[in-house]
Design a protein around this motif. Structure first.
Motif, PDB file in Angstrom:
ATOM      1  N   ASN A 183      20.278  91.709  69.132  1.00 37.30           N
ATOM      2  CA  ASN A 183      20.565  92.567  67.988  1.00 37.30           C
ATOM      3  C   ASN A 183      20.357  94.040  68.326  1.00 37.30           C
ATOM      4  O   ASN A 183      21.147  94.895  67.918  1.00 37.30           O
ATOM      5  CB  ASN A 183      19.703  92.166  66.790  1.00 37.30           C
ATOM      6  CG  ASN A 183      20.297  91.033  65.981  1.00 37.30           C
ATOM      7  OD1 ASN A 183      21.028  91.247  65.025  1.00 37.30           O
ATOM      8  ND2 ASN A 183      19.981  89.803  66.374  1.00 37.30           N
ATOM      9  N   LEU A 185      20.589  95.480  71.331  1.00 35.72           N
ATOM     10  CA  LEU A 185      21.637  95.936  72.237  1.00 35.72           C
ATOM     11  C   LEU A 185      22.987  96.022  71.534  1.00 35.72           C
ATOM     12  O   LEU A 185      23.802  96.903  71.845  1.00 35.72           O
ATOM     13  CB  LEU A 185      21.712  95.027  73.464  1.00 35.72           C
ATOM     14  CG  LEU A 185      20.470  95.063  74.369  1.00 35.72           C
ATOM     15  CD1 LEU A 185      20.662  94.148  75.575  1.00 35.72           C
ATOM     16  CD2 LEU A 185      20.172  96.492  74.819  1.00 35.72           C
ATOM     17  N   SER A 186      23.215  95.143  70.575  1.00 40.09           N
ATOM     18  CA  SER A 186      24.453  95.216  69.802  1.00 40.09           C
ATOM     19  C   SER A 186      24.517  96.518  69.004  1.00 40.09           C
ATOM     20  O   SER A 186      25.563  97.180  68.954  1.00 40.09           O
ATOM     21  CB  SER A 186      24.545  94.016  68.857  1.00 40.09           C
ATOM     22  OG  SER A 186      25.691  94.096  68.041  1.00 40.09           O
ATOM     23  N   GLU A 187      23.393  96.904  68.418  1.00 33.29           N
ATOM     24  CA  GLU A 187      23.360  98.152  67.651  1.00 33.29           C
ATOM     25  C   GLU A 187      23.486  99.374  68.558  1.00 33.29           C
ATOM     26  O   GLU A 187      23.999 100.411  68.140  1.00 33.29           O
ATOM     27  CB  GLU A 187      22.063  98.232  66.838  1.00 33.29           C
ATOM     28  CG  GLU A 187      22.032  97.268  65.659  1.00 33.29           C
ATOM     29  CD  GLU A 187      20.898  97.558  64.698  1.00 33.29           C
ATOM     30  OE1 GLU A 187      20.251  98.631  64.832  1.00 33.29           O
ATOM     31  OE2 GLU A 187      20.649  96.715  63.811  1.00 33.29           O
ATOM     32  N   GLN A 188      23.013  99.246  69.783  1.00 32.11           N
ATOM     33  CA  GLN A 188      23.055 100.378  70.717  1.00 32.11           C
ATOM     34  C   GLN A 188      24.392 100.508  71.436  1.00 32.11           C
ATOM     35  O   GLN A 188      24.660 101.534  72.069  1.00 32.11           O
ATOM     36  CB  GLN A 188      21.949 100.210  71.767  1.00 32.11           C
ATOM     37  CG  GLN A 188      20.557 100.453  71.226  1.00 32.11           C
ATOM     38  CD  GLN A 188      20.285 101.916  70.957  1.00 32.11           C
ATOM     39  OE1 GLN A 188      20.515 102.776  71.808  1.00 32.11           O
ATOM     40  NE2 GLN A 188      19.798 102.221  69.761  1.00 32.11           N
ATOM     41  N   TYR A 189      25.229  99.508  71.313  1.00 35.29           N
ATOM     42  CA  TYR A 189      26.440  99.430  72.138  1.00 35.29           C
ATOM     43  C   TYR A 189      27.315 100.674  72.023  1.00 35.29           C
ATOM     44  O   TYR A 189      27.865 101.159  73.020  1.00 35.29           O
ATOM     45  CB  TYR A 189      27.236  98.178  71.760  1.00 35.29           C
ATOM     46  CG  TYR A 189      28.467  97.964  72.620  1.00 35.29           C
ATOM     47  CD1 TYR A 189      28.336  97.495  73.933  1.00 35.29           C
ATOM     48  CD2 TYR A 189      29.738  98.241  72.137  1.00 35.29           C
ATOM     49  CE1 TYR A 189      29.450  97.310  74.735  1.00 35.29           C
ATOM     50  CE2 TYR A 189      30.863  98.054  72.928  1.00 35.29           C
ATOM     51  CZ  TYR A 189      30.708  97.590  74.227  1.00 35.29           C
ATOM     52  OH  TYR A 189      31.813  97.422  75.016  1.00 35.29           O
ATOM     53  N   HIS A 190      27.442 101.210  70.826  1.00 33.70           N
ATOM     54  CA  HIS A 190      28.345 102.344  70.628  1.00 33.70           C
ATOM     55  C   HIS A 190      27.622 103.694  70.647  1.00 33.70           C
ATOM     56  O   HIS A 190      28.242 104.731  70.413  1.00 33.70           O
ATOM     57  CB  HIS A 190      29.098 102.189  69.302  1.00 33.70           C
ATOM     58  CG  HIS A 190      30.032 101.017  69.285  1.00 33.70           C
ATOM     59  ND1 HIS A 190      31.180 100.958  70.057  1.00 33.70           N
ATOM     60  CD2 HIS A 190      29.977  99.835  68.612  1.00 33.70           C
ATOM     61  CE1 HIS A 190      31.803  99.818  69.851  1.00 33.70           C
ATOM     62  NE2 HIS A 190      31.098  99.113  68.982  1.00 33.70           N
ATOM     63  N   SER A 191      26.331 103.686  70.941  1.00 31.84           N
ATOM     64  CA  SER A 191      25.588 104.945  70.983  1.00 31.84           C
ATOM     65  C   SER A 191      25.755 105.620  72.337  1.00 31.84           C
ATOM     66  O   SER A 191      25.772 104.959  73.385  1.00 31.84           O
ATOM     67  CB  SER A 191      24.101 104.704  70.724  1.00 31.84           C
ATOM     68  OG  SER A 191      23.379 105.908  70.850  1.00 31.84           O
ATOM     69  N   ASP A 225      17.558  92.975  81.039  1.00 34.31           N
ATOM     70  CA  ASP A 225      18.832  93.021  80.312  1.00 34.31           C
ATOM     71  C   ASP A 225      18.970  94.331  79.544  1.00 34.31           C
ATOM     72  O   ASP A 225      20.059  94.927  79.487  1.00 34.31           O
ATOM     73  CB  ASP A 225      18.944  91.841  79.343  1.00 34.31           C
ATOM     74  CG  ASP A 225      19.198  90.515  80.045  1.00 34.31           C
ATOM     75  OD1 ASP A 225      19.431  90.532  81.271  1.00 34.31           O
ATOM     76  OD2 ASP A 225      19.156  89.469  79.373  1.00 34.31           O
ATOM     77  N   THR A 226      17.868  94.774  78.944  1.00 32.75           N
ATOM     78  CA  THR A 226      17.907  96.033  78.199  1.00 32.75           C
ATOM     79  C   THR A 226      18.135  97.208  79.127  1.00 32.75           C
ATOM     80  O   THR A 226      18.968  98.087  78.850  1.00 32.75           O
ATOM     81  CB  THR A 226      16.597  96.226  77.406  1.00 32.75           C
ATOM     82  OG1 THR A 226      16.412  95.111  76.527  1.00 32.75           O
ATOM     83  CG2 THR A 226      16.635  97.512  76.594  1.00 32.75           C
ATOM     84  N   SER A 229      21.724  97.342  80.225  1.00 25.85           N
ATOM     85  CA  SER A 229      22.659  97.735  79.174  1.00 25.85           C
ATOM     86  C   SER A 229      22.618  99.226  78.879  1.00 25.85           C
ATOM     87  O   SER A 229      23.663  99.851  78.668  1.00 25.85           O
ATOM     88  CB  SER A 229      22.358  96.943  77.898  1.00 25.85           C
ATOM     89  OG  SER A 229      23.253  97.287  76.870  1.00 25.85           O
ATOM     90  N   ILE A 230      21.422  99.820  78.866  1.00 26.77           N
ATOM     91  CA  ILE A 230      21.313 101.233  78.474  1.00 26.77           C
ATOM     92  C   ILE A 230      21.100 102.164  79.669  1.00 26.77           C
ATOM     93  O   ILE A 230      20.964 103.377  79.488  1.00 26.77           O
ATOM     94  CB  ILE A 230      20.169 101.445  77.463  1.00 26.77           C
ATOM     95  CG1 ILE A 230      18.801 101.149  78.097  1.00 26.77           C
ATOM     96  CG2 ILE A 230      20.384 100.591  76.214  1.00 26.77           C
ATOM     97  CD1 ILE A 230      17.615 101.493  77.183  1.00 26.77           C
TER      98      ILE A 230
END
Length: 290
Positions: A183, A185-191, A225-226, A229-230
């Motif tokens: 959740n 990473l999903s919220e951060q996807y477009h940041s 994983d985090t 992703s970021i």
């Protein structure tokens, strides 16, 4: 590639190839666990003189030094502003946003970070501590939560009470660590905002590693994983949560430390557990730098 920094407060961080070590052992008793704002400011001057302008991940030893993250984040003020802000992402089993009346504490520093003009939001991931349960709600600092500058991402603690007083937006609860990370990473996807990442390894299960504090439920892959992703957005990072044995000389710190009920560490286990910590540090550093 910028080299890692070891702030050697307590001798708990093992040798790391290409790392620059800054000897601050003389500050351990003053800074560890908590200190006055004057002492914190004095140590800030030490950091300014000791750290290079550009550096890699900072390793600080025990989670008792997690408030030093505030000083590292403050150094970014010259590069960022309210018009060009960053997010701060913290892995921690505790909110580190508790009231502390005597200065700055390893469990109180997050509210100061949230108040920085160039920080748009602070996320604390992996909390299982009852510090955010209803029995301790009054001990939390409410300003960053009310102003939507801080979000707790939690497991295994009842936070349903927060919704009843209008703080549901700040308390995110999940059934499993996988759900929490997915959740987030999903919220951060477009940041696209830059991220400062702070890792206290007490967020991890004792099956993974042992720390000075009560521990959470996450596994190493949740951190990796985090990071993966970021990673393109990470502009600074630090790692705490090492193991060291300490007896404060100050009676007041001894009292506060006993109230927090930090688990005792057997000297027989210390070296083996520190070796586990060292291997995990190498894994995290590789993920952050490669």
């Amino acid at each position: 590639m910028t080299c890692p920094i070891i702030l050697n407060f307590d001798g708990s961080v093992g040798d790391i190839c290409h790392a620059q070590t800054v000897d601050v052992t003389q500050w351990q008793d003053t800074i560890r666990f908590g200190c006055t704002k004057k002492q914190f400011s004095q140590f800030k001057q030490v950091l300014q003189q000791s750290l290079p302008e550009s550096h890699g991940t900072v390793l600080m030893g025990s989670g008792d030094f997690h408030h030093i993250s505030l000083l590292l984040i403050e150094r970014l003020a010259k590069h960022y502003s309210a018009d060009n802000p960053i997010q701060v992402v913290i892995f921690d089993n505790h909110p580190d946003n508790m009231r502390y009346l005597f200065g700055v504490h390893c469990g109180s520093w997050v509210s100061y970070v949230a108040s920085l003009p160039f920080v748009s939001h602070v996320h604390v991931l992996g909390i299982t501590s009852h510090d955010i349960g209803i029995a301790h709600f009054w001990e939390n600092r409410w300003k960053p939560l009310l102003h939507k500058k801080l979000t707790y991402w939690s497991l295994d603690v009842n936070v349903a009470w927060a919704k009843k007083i209008g703080l549901g937006h700040a308390f995110r609860h999940f059934a499993t660590p996988d759900d929490l990370i997915a959740n987030f990473l999903s919220e951060q996807y477009h940041s696209a905002q830059p991220v400062y990442l702070s890792i206290d390894k007490d967020v991890l299960s004792e099956e993974v590693v042992h720390t000075n504090w009560d521990q959470g439920k996450l596994q190493t892959y949740h951190l990796l994983d985090t990071i993966s992703s970021i990673k393109p957005r990470i502009i600074g990072s630090d790692i705490t949560g090492e193991l060291s044995i300490w007896q404060p000389s100050n009676w007041f710190k001894r009292l506060l430390s006993s109230l927090d009920k930090q688990p005792s560490i057997s000297p027989n286990n210390l070296l083996n557990w520190q070796q586990e910590q060292h291997q995990l540090n190498l894994t995290l550093l590789k993920a952050l730098t490669v």
